[in-house]
Design a protein around this motif. Structure first.
Motif, PDB file in Angstrom:
ATOM      1  N   LEU A 121       0.979  -1.099  -0.040  1.00  0.00           N
ATOM      2  CA  LEU A 121      -0.045  -0.066   0.226  1.00  0.00           C
ATOM      3  C   LEU A 121       0.812   1.206  -0.013  1.00  0.00           C
ATOM      4  CD1 LEU A 121      -2.602  -1.227   2.533  1.00  0.00           C
ATOM      5  CD2 LEU A 121      -3.023  -0.899   0.310  1.00  0.00           C
ATOM      6  N   LYS A 122       0.450   2.433  -0.547  1.00  0.00           N
ATOM      7  CA  LYS A 122       1.265   3.458  -0.639  1.00  0.00           C
ATOM      8  C   LYS A 122       0.493   4.624   0.172  1.00  0.00           C
ATOM      9  CE  LYS A 122       3.584   3.495  -5.185  1.00  0.00           C
ATOM     10  NZ  LYS A 122       3.622   4.039  -6.456  1.00  0.00           N
ATOM     11  N   LYS A 133      -2.860   8.248  -7.165  1.00  0.00           N
ATOM     12  CA  LYS A 133      -3.464   8.018  -6.123  1.00  0.00           C
ATOM     13  C   LYS A 133      -2.996   7.291  -5.091  1.00  0.00           C
ATOM     14  CE  LYS A 133      -7.800   6.966  -7.127  1.00  0.00           C
ATOM     15  NZ  LYS A 133      -9.400   6.963  -6.822  1.00  0.00           N
ATOM     16  N   ASP A 186      -2.894   5.034  -1.440  1.00  0.00           N
ATOM     17  CA  ASP A 186      -3.949   4.297  -0.936  1.00  0.00           C
ATOM     18  C   ASP A 186      -4.267   5.285   0.268  1.00  0.00           C
ATOM     19  OD1 ASP A 186      -4.121   2.028  -2.204  1.00  0.00           O
ATOM     20  OD2 ASP A 186      -2.086   2.134  -1.885  1.00  0.00           O
ATOM     21  N   LEU A 244      -9.504  10.686  -0.433  1.00  0.00           N
ATOM     22  CA  LEU A 244      -8.722   9.445  -0.020  1.00  0.00           C
ATOM     23  C   LEU A 244      -8.799   9.243   1.210  1.00  0.00           C
ATOM     24  CD1 LEU A 244      -5.738  10.411  -2.362  1.00  0.00           C
ATOM     25  CD2 LEU A 244      -7.343   8.719  -2.604  1.00  0.00           C
ATOM     26  N   ALA A 285      -6.016   2.852   4.961  1.00  0.00           N
ATOM     27  CA  ALA A 285      -5.740   2.347   3.519  1.00  0.00           C
ATOM     28  C   ALA A 285      -6.183   0.838   3.317  1.00  0.00           C
ATOM     29  CB  ALA A 285      -4.205   2.585   3.126  1.00  0.00           C
ATOM     30  N   LYS A 286      -5.828  -0.012   4.317  1.00  0.00           N
ATOM     31  CA  LYS A 286      -6.439  -1.233   3.973  1.00  0.00           C
ATOM     32  C   LYS A 286      -7.840  -1.427   3.711  1.00  0.00           C
ATOM     33  CE  LYS A 286      -5.316  -4.303   6.815  1.00  0.00           C
ATOM     34  NZ  LYS A 286      -4.407  -5.097   7.947  1.00  0.00           N
ATOM     35  N   HIS A 299      -9.826   1.000   2.901  1.00  0.00           N
ATOM     36  CA  HIS A 299     -10.287   1.897   2.103  1.00  0.00           C
ATOM     37  C   HIS A 299     -11.362   2.992   2.753  1.00  0.00           C
ATOM     38  CE1 HIS A 299      -8.268  -0.174  -1.175  1.00  0.00           C
ATOM     39  NE2 HIS A 299      -9.219  -1.322  -0.705  1.00  0.00           N
ATOM     40  N   ARG A 309     -12.644   6.200   3.603  1.00  0.00           N
ATOM     41  CA  ARG A 309     -12.352   7.502   3.185  1.00  0.00           C
ATOM     42  C   ARG A 309     -13.228   8.486   4.532  1.00  0.00           C
ATOM     43  NH1 ARG A 309     -15.572   8.782  -2.158  1.00  0.00           N
ATOM     44  NH2 ARG A 309     -14.941  10.590  -1.194  1.00  0.00           N
TER      45      ARG A 309
END
Ligand code: GDP
Ligand code: MG
Length: 836
Positions: free
Chosen positions: A5-6, A82, A84, A110, A164-165, A167, A169
């Motif tokens: 993941l970024k 984009k 994560d 994000l 991030a994992k 998702h 937002r």
């Protein structure tokens, strides 16, 4: 395994991104204090989760508008690639300004965590921040950290990883008023099909509202749709009586203001000035700033060149790479002296190493000078030279005047200075060379040890291997390595000044000066980077958007002395100016003056004209830097210097050695018959007006383009051949021989130093210049310009120096020097030509 993941680190310049990045990834890199250095993307693996998370350090930015290179780099990454999750770092001591970016980042849709950094400073100031309230209003989690102290960084990264994992937002906060929201809603509806990412719909809508050209071009809206959107924007502008972009900016600030009012409690400041501000009042004061800077640089050189550093370098050059050094001398400890010396000292307390070795040196000088006088007389009479046979009758009539001066004070020893005849010569021959080991605890240097070793294995003094090792390793590379202690001190100072935040002040001061002449203060930032090395300095010009300013900065940027040039400065200041720190400081200030004057002069040429780009310079509060940070920084730069000495310089020295030891027929010969002598002679004339139009001067100047310190290595090798008098004195004698009998050694040394400090930088920096200039033509313009600058400065120094201080006569080149000075004055003061 799946793709890692970024997580992107986003924030204002100087908010602590790089510090946190280093903390999280464990990779150590540049931590600077001015915006722009991080314009290149930097990635690292998260410690503890190396396979799962990649951290991306984005350039520091104040907003996601398209006005600077950094902003464009950062926003393209955030919108197109984009990440994560975003880890938004906010400087807690400057929360209002930092949240401006935050309100834009949340619109990207994000997963995002806000890390309020510098909490140590916030607490110290006595401020309180309500993180819950901030988080609720901004629609994402807010965590307190202190990147410098290593507090909370790992936790906030972990939190970003979880978001991030999943998702997850955040929610878009309510920033804008009804009228704007109304227009935005319409725009969102219209562009929904065209945006590359639905998550960022709100962000695109705001950008369209602001009429951001880059975004409009990216979306390629249907003209009819575009017209409809435009009418909505117009309506809104009419209603609020402002242009769209200002409406957005103002409402963001309104929102932040009311948010901060209820979420942050500032402890009332006594006089509203923090300690940092108080220091800045003095340090950036209009009149005091430059003198203070000069004093700081002077102090740096005082420690590095005049005192501590030079003791260490003397020890390295004359001890380790010289004859050796004393641990204890006669006076300190009789137990280390031989019995004869102790006996002699009992009879005569003056029987010390200094006096005895001084006597020996003087005797050597008598022998040398007298034989020279004898040989001259013998040649006239057609008799054989002294080496073969001394004619007693002739010898009796030969006498020569010898002046002795004190090595330390330079004063002439009246008593010893007189005519010396044959009897003195014979007496001098009787003086035996004292062995330092008899006079104390003596550690021999590497050369005498090698000498002994060579003797054992039967390698004579004129064997090629012998000269190779002595010339290349001891004189060439050894001298360069001898400067490591001084370089370390300089780098330590620079790292400290950078980390403390002082260098950011210098950029600020320079900006003030530059701006007055229509130059961008941003130009000075690459130059500060150039204090270590010119190559990153040239690369750092990428942060300058204006092509013209960029080119100009590349041409001038390398005039701040880099590490290699410190070696030149240190060597020449030691050899010719008794190691005085103020001379070294002058070279530094001369560099800055050249940049400022050069900038003013260039700006008046069409190719560089134009208004300076706006430049927001934020002064970070002063920080006490960490020792490890400074040490790492210093070590990296020193390592680069030493690696260069062991590679490029070594190879170049071998080549120089070969050329100076062999003839065109590959026979080992004296210097005067060598290939190097011939090559140097070919272009020595070029440097004649500068005072060093000799083959040695030419060779040193030309090979210094390989690496600047090569000039010092060459001179040490060429001088080292003469006598074992120490590198500095050898070089002084060499320069004295450039203009025999005129006593111009010091002036010639100064002219040579200036030429080599102000002509084009080393090959690597030149290659970088060509790459960054974009075209070959501009590369050549830069190098040509730099050569001219160096050449003219050295010419003026030598010619006018000779005229005014050494009783020189007015001649052609003096006239040229005056003409050059007049030309420079004209280029600087002439009015700005009218542009078409
Ligand atoms: P960047 O421009 O965002 O990459 O910021 P840097 O990481 O270079 O940090 C700018 C300055 O702030 C440096 O001098 C850091 O030492 C300092 N700094 C960073 N984090 C903290 C912190 O938590 N507390 C304090 N006191 N100083 C910090
Ligand atoms: Mg940074």
């Amino acid at each position: 395994m799946s793709e890692p993941l970024k997580i992107a680190l986003a924030g204002n310049p100087n908010c602590g991104k790089t510090t946190l990045f280093n903390d999280l990834t464990g990779s150590n890199q540049y931590v600077g204090n001015w915006p722009g250095v991080t314009v290149e993307k930097k990635e690292g693996r998260l410690k503890g989760r190396p396979g799962e998370v990649v951290i991306q350090d984005l350039p520091g930015i104040y907003s996601l508008s398209p006005y600077s290179l950094e902003e464009v780099v950062a926003r393209n990454y955030l919108v197109e690639e984009k990440p994560d999750a975003i880890l938004n770092i906010v400087d807690g001591t400057n929360i209002e300004r930092n949240l401006y970016l935050t309100t834009q980042l949340v619109e990207l849709g994000l997963p995002m965590v806000i890390a309020v950094n510098m909490m140590d400073l916030v607490k110290k100031a006595g401020d309180r921040i309500d993180f819950d309230r901030l988080g609720k209003s901004l629609g994402c989690e807010v965590v307190a950290i202190s990147a410098l102290k290593g507090d909370g960084g790992a936790e906030v990264a972990e939190r970003a990883f979880e978001l991030a994992k999943a998702h997850r937002r955040g929610e878009v906060p309510h920033v804008f008023t009804g009228a704007v929201e109304h227009a935005l809603a319409h725009i969102e509806e219209h562009i929904e099909g065209a945006v590359p990412s639905k998550d960022a719909l709100r962000w695109f809508a705001v950008k369209v509202f602001e009429r951001d050209e880059k975004i409009l071009a990216r979306l390629k809206l249907d003209p009819k749709v575009a017209a409809d959107i435009e009418s909505h924007i117009k309506d809104c502008e009419k209603e609020l009586e402002d242009d769209a972009e200002s409406i957005i900016t103002n409402q963001r600030y309104e929102y932040i203001k009311s948010l901060v009012e209820c979420a942050v409690v500032k402890k009332p400041r006594k006089d509203n000035l923090s300690a940092s501000d108080k220091i800045d009042r003095v340090v950036t004061n209009r009149w005091l700033a430059i003198p203070i800077f000069a004093a700081v640089v002077w102090f740096m050189y005082f420690v590095a060149v005049q005192t501590v550093g030079s003791w260490l370098t003397d020890w390295a050059n004359d001890g380790v790479f010289g004859d050796g050094w004393f641990v204890y001398k006669t006076a300190d400890c009789a137990a280390f002296c031989s019995d004869e010396v102790n006996a002699a000292r009992a009879a005569d307390p003056e029987h010390t190493w200094e006096n005895v070795s001084g006597e020996y040196d003087n005797a050597q000088k008598v022998i040398e000078d007298w034989t020279a006088a004898y040989d001259e007389a013998a040649a006239e009479k057609g008799l054989p030279a002294s080496e073969e046979k001394i004619d007693e009758a002739l010898a009796g009539s030969v006498a020569t005047h010898i002046t002795f001066d004190d090595e330390e004070t330079g004063e002439i020893d009246e008593e010893a200075s007189r005519d010396y005849g044959y009897a003195d010569y014979l007496a001098a021959k009787e003086v035996a060379e004292p062995d330092p080991a008899d006079y104390g605890l003596w550690v021999p240097g590497i050369p005498p040890l090698t000498e002994k070793l060579f003797e054992k294995i039967g390698i004579a003094e004129d064997h090629w291997l012998h000269t190779l090792v002595f010339d290349v390793v001891f004189f060439g590379v050894g001298t360069i390595l001898g400067f490591v202690p001084q370089i370390v001190i300089v780098f330590l100072f620079l790292a400290f000044l950078e980390d403390v935040g002082y260098m950011a002040r210098i950029a600020f001061i320079m900006d003030r000066i530059f701006r007055r002449f229509g130059l961008s203060g941003k130009s000075f930032i690459p130059m500060l980077v150039g204090m270590g090395c010119g190559v990153p300095a040239v690369m750092a010009t990428r942060t300058i958007e204006s092509q013209r300013d960029r080119r100009m900065t590349i041409m001038l940027g390398t005039y701040i002395p880099c590490g290699a040039k410190y070696a030149i400065i240190a060597m020449f200041v030691t050899a010719f100016f008794g190691g005085k720190a103020w001379v070294a400081t002058s070279m530094y200030l001369l560099g800055i003056a050249t940049i400022v004057l050069g900038g003013i002069a260039l700006k008046k040429f069409g190719a560089f004209a134009g208004d300076p780009a706006p430049f927001v310079m934020e002064l970070p509060a002063y920080h006490m830097p960490t020792a490890t940070g400074i040490l790492i920084h210093t070590w990296e730069r020193t390592k680069a210097y030493m690696i260069k000495a062991g590679t490029i310089i070594f190879v170049a020295c071998v080549a120089i050695w070969f050329l100076m030891s062999f003839s065109w027929g590959f026979r080992m010969v004296e210097l005067e018959e060598s290939i190097l002598h011939d090559i140097g002679t070919w272009f020595a004339w070029i440097f004649a007006p500068l005072g060093f139009g000799t083959w040695q001067g030419a060779v040193a100047t030309v090979t210094a383009e390989i690496a600047k310190e090569q000039a010092v290595a060459d001179l040490a090798m060429l001088a080292g051949n003469a006598d074992s008098v120490g590198v500095a004195q050898g070089i002084r004698m060499l320069f004295d021989s450039f203009n025999p009998g005129l006593g111009l050694a010091t002036l010639t040394g100064l002219s040579f130093m200036i030429m080599n400090l102000f002509d084009p930088p080393c090959l690597v920096a030149i290659a970088t210049t060509f790459r960054e200039m974009g075209t070959r033509k501009w590369g050549w313009i830069a190098v040509g310009f730099q050569f001219l600058v160096g050449y003219c400065m050295a010419l003026v120094t030598f010619q006018l120096g000779r005229l005014f201080f050494y009783g020189g006569h007015f001649g052609f080149w003096t006239a040229v020097a005056f003409a050059l000075v007049a030309a420079v004055v004209w280029l600087v003061v002439r009015p700005m030509p009218k542009s078409k």
